[in-house]
Structures are given as C-alpha cells and as structure tokens.
Write an enzyme that holds these catalytic residues in place. Structure first.
Site, PDB file in Angstrom:
ATOM      1  N   SER A 176       0.855  -1.191   0.000  1.00 47.76           N
ATOM      2  CA  SER A 176       0.000   0.000   0.000  1.00 47.76           C
ATOM      3  C   SER A 176       0.887   1.236   0.000  1.00 47.76           C
ATOM      4  CB  SER A 176      -0.910   0.010   1.221  1.00 47.76           C
ATOM      5  OG  SER A 176      -0.143   0.320   2.366  1.00 47.76           O
ATOM      6  N   LYS A 177       0.239   2.371   0.006  1.00 47.40           N
ATOM      7  CA  LYS A 177       0.935   3.655  -0.013  1.00 47.40           C
ATOM      8  C   LYS A 177       2.052   3.743   1.037  1.00 47.40           C
ATOM      9  CE  LYS A 177       0.812   7.081  -2.617  1.00 47.40           C
ATOM     10  NZ  LYS A 177       1.204   6.664  -3.867  1.00 47.40           N
ATOM     11  N   ARG A 178       1.802   3.101   2.160  1.00 45.93           N
ATOM     12  CA  ARG A 178       2.787   3.140   3.234  1.00 45.93           C
ATOM     13  C   ARG A 178       4.156   2.635   2.785  1.00 45.93           C
ATOM     14  NH1 ARG A 178       2.082  -0.557   6.832  1.00 45.93           N
ATOM     15  NH2 ARG A 178       0.504  -1.581   5.581  1.00 45.93           N
TER      16      ARG A 178
END
Ligand code: GLU
Length: 490
Positions: free
Chosen positions: A257-259
């Site tokens: 994910s974006k993380r």
C-alpha cells in the site's frame, strides 16, 4: 476447453490509478494471451458510478500503453464483442437478469433492509450455520411478485441457487481444487433496486458474452468465484478456467500500500524506471521462468509465460531489486538504445540542450555513462560535466578543497595544461598518454595528479574516466576549465 482459442481480459475498475498489483494482473493476462496466440481484452469495469471516473480510465489506458501491454480488443481499439465499458452494457445485464427471471433461475425480492437484518440476527441467535438470505421471497408466485412491482414496491433480483446444487468446486490453475460448501451459497443479489447489476453478475455476463476462456485475477476475488460459477450455470455458459494470483506484500509482510512507497504505475514511470525493467520485475512477482532466471525480456515473457509456473504464495515487493533490475536493463542496452531511450530523455527533463554531435560522439558518451546510470535520471547528472562549459561548470566545494587545495596542485595544473595544449590528436588515448608522465616529472603521486585535473575539468571527483570525458568535452573548453580552476588551486 483445450482447443478453444484463448481469450483473456484485464478488467480494472477506474476507481483509482493503475497500481502495481493491477499492473501485474494485466501483465499475466497479456503474457498468457501472447504465449497462447490468444486475444487480450481490456474491459473497463466502471459500474460503480460513485467511484469511477473518466479521468481514472484515461490514466489507466495511458499506464497500460507505457507498460507496453497492447490489447487486441477494448477501448480505443474496438472489437467484435464491445462495447468494452460496463456502463455502456447496462442493457445486456438487464436482459440477462430478465431472462434468468423468466426461466425461473432468478426472482424478485422485496425484503427491506430491516427485515434482512432481523433475519440475520435470528439466524445468529439460533446458531444457524447458514446466515445468508433466508429465501423469504423465493417462493412468491410470479403474479404476486408482479403485482408488488406494479405497485412500485422496491425490489432486487436474486439468483436462485438450485436446491440440489451441492458444493461448488473451483478448479483453479494456481490454487488447485478449492471447495466452497453448499451451505455457504446464498441466493445473492444480481440486480439492485436501481436496476444496476452487482459485480458478480455483470462480470459473468460480460465474461460469458466475450467468450473469456481464462479468468486471471487477484486472489482477493477467489471468494467471489463460487457465486460467479452459479451465474455461469444459470446462464448456461461454460465456466472458464480460473487462475487467482497471490497478493503482493510489502517488506513488512503487509499488503502493499501507499505506506510502502510508490504504488501507482505512473509514479514509477515518472521516477525514471524503464518500462521493460518494470514489467520484467513485476512479472517475476509470483511467476518464474525456471526458478532462477531474473532477466526475462518482454519477448521471452510473451513466449514462455504459463500458469503452471505461477506461485500461490504471496510475493514481496522489493524496491532494491527493482532498482537492480532497472540498472541491469540500462547496462544491457546498445549505445544507440542508451542514447535514445535514456540519455536524450534525461537531458530533456534536466533542461540540458545537448547541441550537435555525431553518432560516434554519442556512442562514446554512452560507453562512459551507461555503467554509471542506475536510473534514467542519473544519466543527465553523470553527463553534466560533458554538457557544461568552462563558464557554466559547477565546482563541488568539497572536491575542490580535496583535489586542488593541496600544496603544489597549481603546478600540476600548469604542467597538465602545457602537455594538453601541445597535443596533436585530441583523443582519449592521447590525453591519457600526455598526462601519464606528469607524476614522475613533478614528483607528485599519480592519484593526486589525476584527481587535480579531474576536479579542474569536471568539477568533481566522481566523473567517468578522465581521458574519455575530456575527449568529449573538446580541447579548448578543457583548457579554459583548467584556467578557471587555476585560481582555486594552491
Ligand atoms: N473490476 C474488478 C477489479 O478491478 C475485476 C475483477 C475481475 O477480474 O473479475 O477488481
């Protein structure tokens, strides 16, 4: 379906950009189609009007083009099975739902959300193993149902799972046989109160109408598959082969994910990754040619891809490996490829006007810069001293103090200037040969001599090989740089 020509589709929902996971699904579909001389279809699953946008569709198509995943049917190219956007296929879903109803394979349900909740609550309370729809409306007569519809009562259409259907066994090309218990099969909704189809229905209507032979998609859809099988059976359409591919995880073992950094394909494009390297890297996230080969060019992928080499274990996205792959692709380029696909675009992005040079000059530049280019954007930086002039060259302060600050470096530059000025040929070999005797003549360490000249001409200590670089820069400008640097030298 062994003899049926392969037809596969990638069906993104335009609710966002094309992400790494979707891109890999697209790559597998594309490669599977190519390897089997089949047809690769792009379909836009835009049935969710609140989250789908035209802009996202545009961005997805652009990303697909950048990835080099050409589709044989779909938006912008057309085909015999269109339209290829679900919003343009609304009538087909309504017709299919109506047909199932007419054939007694679907039925209208008038249960209110409150009623449904109360039934669920009661099922929970009596610990009923089946907690799905309690089939209240399944036995309504056609007349009764029609009367309620005529009285404008809201309704959905539900599929009628045959009483004797039994367990649904999905034969998945990646996961093997996966059994879904009969008691988990619900009379699920195929058409909502507003007349729009649900995902499980629209997908199957389309996949059946488009003659899809293999459904290759993320394994987050595995749990939808038994419902889809029920729809195929109701429609009387052959069930395709399913291949559910594993999730992509970040280094911490959590879903990517974006993380974890960039997730959209175009972020990688903009960061300067090569499309070929990116596709190669993603292809290996869950598939392998032979368990060890890491460089699998596009044409090999398109020839050799097979579902039996797809792993069911989750793959881990490793940015360092992607960087390595990118550098590897750059390193394997010919001088011309490097010039056209890496150096020139990098210079353009950096706003450097390269001027007129012949092919040999560019090839010589490619030879010295390519091994120092990990990312495309590095190229402009590596080549910066070559494209600078004596006036514009930037001198790195640390390099100047280290390379020119030492006692005697002024004399080194003077001697170097004299030797270079006297040169007949201005070639890398001649330049190196002219500098070669200086350390002994001046009684200065070789490393220090070359370091001083390098800093004077390139402004830093990390530039490509000196003779080659100076040959590209040209004599007059090299001498002018030495003159400029002379005042900085001790
Ligand atoms: N539109 C669905 C998605 O993006 C497609 C799923 C499928 O391939 O059936 O997840």
């Amino acid at each position: 379906m062994a003899d049926t020509p392969v037809r596969v589709r990638f069906a993104p929902s335009p609710t966002g950009k094309l992400h790494v996971g979707g891109a890999r699904t697209a790559i597998y579909n594309w490669a599977f189609a190519r390897a089997n001389h089949g047809t690769f279809i792009l379909r836009i699953d835009d049935t969710d009007p609140t989250r789908s946008t035209e802009e996202n569709t545009r961005v997805i198509l652009r990303a697909m083009r950048w990835l080099g995943l050409d589709w044989d049917e779909g938006p912008e190219v057309g085909g015999d099975f269109g339209p290829y956007r679900q919003t343009e296929r609304a009538q087909l879903y309504r017709d299919a739902a109506q047909r199932l109803w007419d054939e007694g394979k679907a039925y209208p349900c008038f249960c209110t959300p409150e009623q449904l909740e109360a039934d669920r609550e009661a099922a929970r309370a009596r610990k009923d193993p089946f907690q799905g729809y309690q089939r209240r409306c399944r036995s309504l007569s056609r007349e009764e149902a029609q009367a309620r519809i005529d009285a404008d009562e809201p309704y959905v259409l539900r599929i009628k799972v045959p009483e004797d259907r039994g367990d649904v066994v999905v034969r998945d090309a990646v996961h093997g046989e996966v059994t879904f218990a009969a008691r988990e099969l619900d009379d699920f909704v195929i058409q909502r109160t507003d007349g729009t189809p649900t995902y499980n229905f629209a997908t199957v209507v389309d996949d059946a109408a488009m003659g899809i032979t293999h459904v290759i998609r993320g394994d987050d859809h595995l749990s939808n598959t038994p419902r889809q099988v029920i729809v195929y059976e109701a429609l009387g359409a052959p069930v395709p082969t399913f291949a559910h591919i594993s999730m992509i995880l970040g280094a911490d073992g959590k879903k990517l994910s974006k993380r974890h950094g960039a997730t959209s394909v175009e972020e990688y494009r903009d960061a300067g990754y090569l499309s070929d390297a990116f596709v190669n890297y993603l292809a290996l996230l869950g598939w392998s040619l032979d368990g060890e080969t890491t460089i699998v060019p596009r044409d090999v992928l398109a020839r050799e891809f097979s579902l039996d080499h797809v792993s069911k274990n989750p793959a881990t996205f490793d940015p360092a490996k992607l960087d390595w792959m990118n550098a590897e692709y750059i390193n394997r380029m010919s001088d011309e490829e490097y010039t056209e696909h890496v150096m020139r675009p990098a210079l353009e992005v950096a706003g450097v006007e390269p001027g007129e040079h012949d092919a040999d000059w560019w090839a010589a530049l490619a030879r010295i810069c390519r091994p120092r280019t990990k990312m495309s954007a590095d190229a402009a930086q590596v080549a910066a001293p070559v494209f600078a002039t004596a006036e514009t060259l930037a001198y790195d302060e640390k390099s100047v103090s280290k390379g020119l600050g030492r006692e005697g470096m002024g004399a080194v530059l003077d001697a170097a200037r004299g030797a270079l000025e006297a040169l007949g040929d201005w070639t890398a070999e001649a330049i190196d040969a002219a500098l070669e005797p200086l350390p002994e003549a001046l009684d200065v360490k070789k490393r220090l001599v070359f370091q001083a000249v390098r800093v004077a001409v390139c402004g830093n200590m990390v530039s490509p090989p000196l003779g080659e670089t100076m040959a590209l820069i040209g004599r007059d400008d090299c001498l002018a740089r030495i003159d400029r640097a002379r005042s900085m030298a001790a």
